[in-house]
Write an enzyme that holds these catalytic residues in place. Structure first.
Site, PDB file in Angstrom:
ATOM      1  N   ASP A 245      29.876  -6.685  25.356  1.00 33.13           N
ATOM      2  CA  ASP A 245      31.029  -6.988  26.527  1.00 33.13           C
ATOM      3  C   ASP A 245      32.341  -6.503  25.895  1.00 33.13           C
ATOM      4  O   ASP A 245      32.402  -5.438  24.831  1.00 33.13           O
ATOM      5  CB  ASP A 245      31.747  -8.871  26.325  1.00 33.13           C
ATOM      6  CG  ASP A 245      32.484  -9.113  28.114  1.00 33.13           C
ATOM      7  OD1 ASP A 245      33.196  -8.140  28.357  1.00 33.13           O
ATOM      8  OD2 ASP A 245      32.011  -9.631  28.921  1.00 33.13           O
TER       9      ASP A 245
ATOM     10  N   GLU B 280      39.895 -13.639  29.656  1.00 34.88           N
ATOM     11  CA  GLU B 280      39.527 -11.984  29.194  1.00 34.88           C
ATOM     12  C   GLU B 280      40.592 -11.410  28.410  1.00 34.88           C
ATOM     13  O   GLU B 280      41.500 -12.187  28.614  1.00 34.88           O
ATOM     14  CB  GLU B 280      38.807 -10.840  30.340  1.00 34.88           C
ATOM     15  CG  GLU B 280      37.120 -10.561  30.661  1.00 34.88           C
ATOM     16  CD  GLU B 280      36.673  -9.673  28.449  1.00 34.88           C
ATOM     17  OE1 GLU B 280      37.929  -9.276  28.260  1.00 34.88           O
ATOM     18  OE2 GLU B 280      35.789  -9.313  29.245  1.00 34.88           O
TER      19      GLU B 280
ATOM     20  N   GLU C 274      29.319  -5.750  40.660  1.00 32.81           N
ATOM     21  CA  GLU C 274      28.784  -5.083  39.401  1.00 32.81           C
ATOM     22  C   GLU C 274      27.324  -4.578  39.919  1.00 32.81           C
ATOM     23  O   GLU C 274      26.347  -4.320  39.298  1.00 32.81           O
ATOM     24  CB  GLU C 274      28.226  -6.668  38.709  1.00 32.81           C
ATOM     25  CG  GLU C 274      29.865  -7.493  38.129  1.00 32.81           C
ATOM     26  CD  GLU C 274      29.361  -8.622  37.191  1.00 32.81           C
ATOM     27  OE1 GLU C 274      28.418  -8.615  36.922  1.00 32.81           O
ATOM     28  OE2 GLU C 274      30.623  -9.486  37.114  1.00 32.81           O
TER      29      GLU C 274
ATOM     30  N   ASN D 269      39.295  -3.370  34.866  1.00 37.17           N
ATOM     31  CA  ASN D 269      38.861  -4.904  33.448  1.00 37.17           C
ATOM     32  C   ASN D 269      39.177  -5.965  32.011  1.00 37.17           C
ATOM     33  O   ASN D 269      39.491  -6.264  31.721  1.00 37.17           O
ATOM     34  CB  ASN D 269      37.495  -4.423  33.564  1.00 37.17           C
ATOM     35  CG  ASN D 269      36.801  -5.790  32.934  1.00 37.17           C
ATOM     36  OD1 ASN D 269      36.793  -6.480  33.209  1.00 37.17           O
ATOM     37  ND2 ASN D 269      35.387  -5.167  32.389  1.00 37.17           N
TER      38      ASN D 269
END
Length: 296
Positions: free
Chosen positions: A201, A21, A125, A106
């Site tokens: 995303d 990420e 989640e 995140n």
């Protein structure tokens, strides 16, 4: 808007990462920085000589963005920290959600004025406990979005006056107007993505103000106009693309982080490159990444 001309995305670092990420091109290093959330790692890839370097983080890490003093601001499950790559140290800054130990940080971005904006999410989640936060002077944080289970982003228009953030499980990308003091107004739906097409995303914005979205379980990256019109989609040989960033000396290389954690053994056989860092050339460049200057 300019049509993006590109070659097929190709792997440049086959990390086999569970959840890569947060890619960001750091000009002072001539390198792409990104993280592997589940493996608690920070990675740096320098394309001019192929150098690859990694650091261990003390907890799950969602992002690592450059600060003006040469260090980085990182988002751990335990909160914001300062990371110094010279000695690998992590210095705590603050925990925006001490009452939500099941949450983790995140994704994040820095606006043109040097303010850090970051998101949180329920690590399981499931629960709608994640928000987008803004770091202000005196290390104070302000929540600027409604709660969702998985927040992603934000990203900013080239002039910093529009913010984009994502409700991943809700399949919705929001836009809002940003005032000089960081207040958000006119929050609106920018785009919706059907579950059959994947889950939106991390967002990124290019020099034309177009919004790029990685699709988790969608095998693609999408590019939208500033008006929310889908302009094109770039196919990937893996199903989960988490976020893209523009890098290289001209910011015309599109880097993409991907994930493998959602795949079973059969899925890993179908997608041997899942969890790799990918790259492909594009015609429309990205924007230089600002450094964090506010709240440190």
């Amino acid at each position: 808007m300019t049509s993006v001309v590109h070659a097929a995305p190709a792997p440049v670092w086959a990390l086999d990462g569970p959840l890569l990420e947060g890619p960001v091109w750091v000009e002072r290093d001539a390198a792409l920085w990104f993280v592997d959330i589940k493996s608690h790692r920070i990675h740096r890839f320098r394309p001019n000589d192929g150098e690859r370097q990694s650091w261990a983080a003390p907890a799950q890490i969602g992002f690592c963005l450059p600060a003006a003093d040469g260090r980085f601001v990182a988002g751990l499950q335990t909160g914001l920290v300062l990371f110094d790559p010279a000695d690998g140290s992590f210095t705590p800054l603050l925990d925006p959600e001490p009452d939500l130990p099941g949450n983790r940080l995140n994704d994040a971005a820095v606006d043109p004025s040097g303010r850090l904006w970051f998101g949180t999410m329920d690590d399981a989640e499931e629960a709608s406990t994640g928000r987008i936060w803004r770091l202000d002077e005196d290390r104070r944080c302000a929540a600027v979005s409604e709660p969702v289970a998985i927040s992603n982003g934000p990203a900013f228009s080239p002039d910093g006056r529009t913010i984009y953030h994502v409700d991943t499980l809700g399949g919705t990308i929001y836009a809002a107007s940003v005032a000089a003091d960081g207040t958000l107004t006119d929050t609106r739906i920018f785009a919706r993505i059907a579950p059959a097409d994947g889950y939106p995303d991390g967002p990124t914005v290019d020099a034309e103000g177009c919004v790029w979205i990685g699709l988790y379980n969608g095998h693609a990256v999408r590019r939208y106009s500033p008006a929310g019109e889908l302009l094109e989609s770039i196919a990937f040989p893996v199903s989960a693309i988490t976020k893209v960033a523009f890098g290289g000396p001209d910011l015309r290389t599109l880097y993409a982080t991907t994930a493998a954690k959602h795949l079973d053994a059969a899925g890993r056989t179908r997608e041997p490159l899942a969890g790799a860092l990918f790259a492909c050339p594009v015609d429309v460049p990205g924007l230089p990444a600002p450094t964090v200057t506010v709240g440190l």
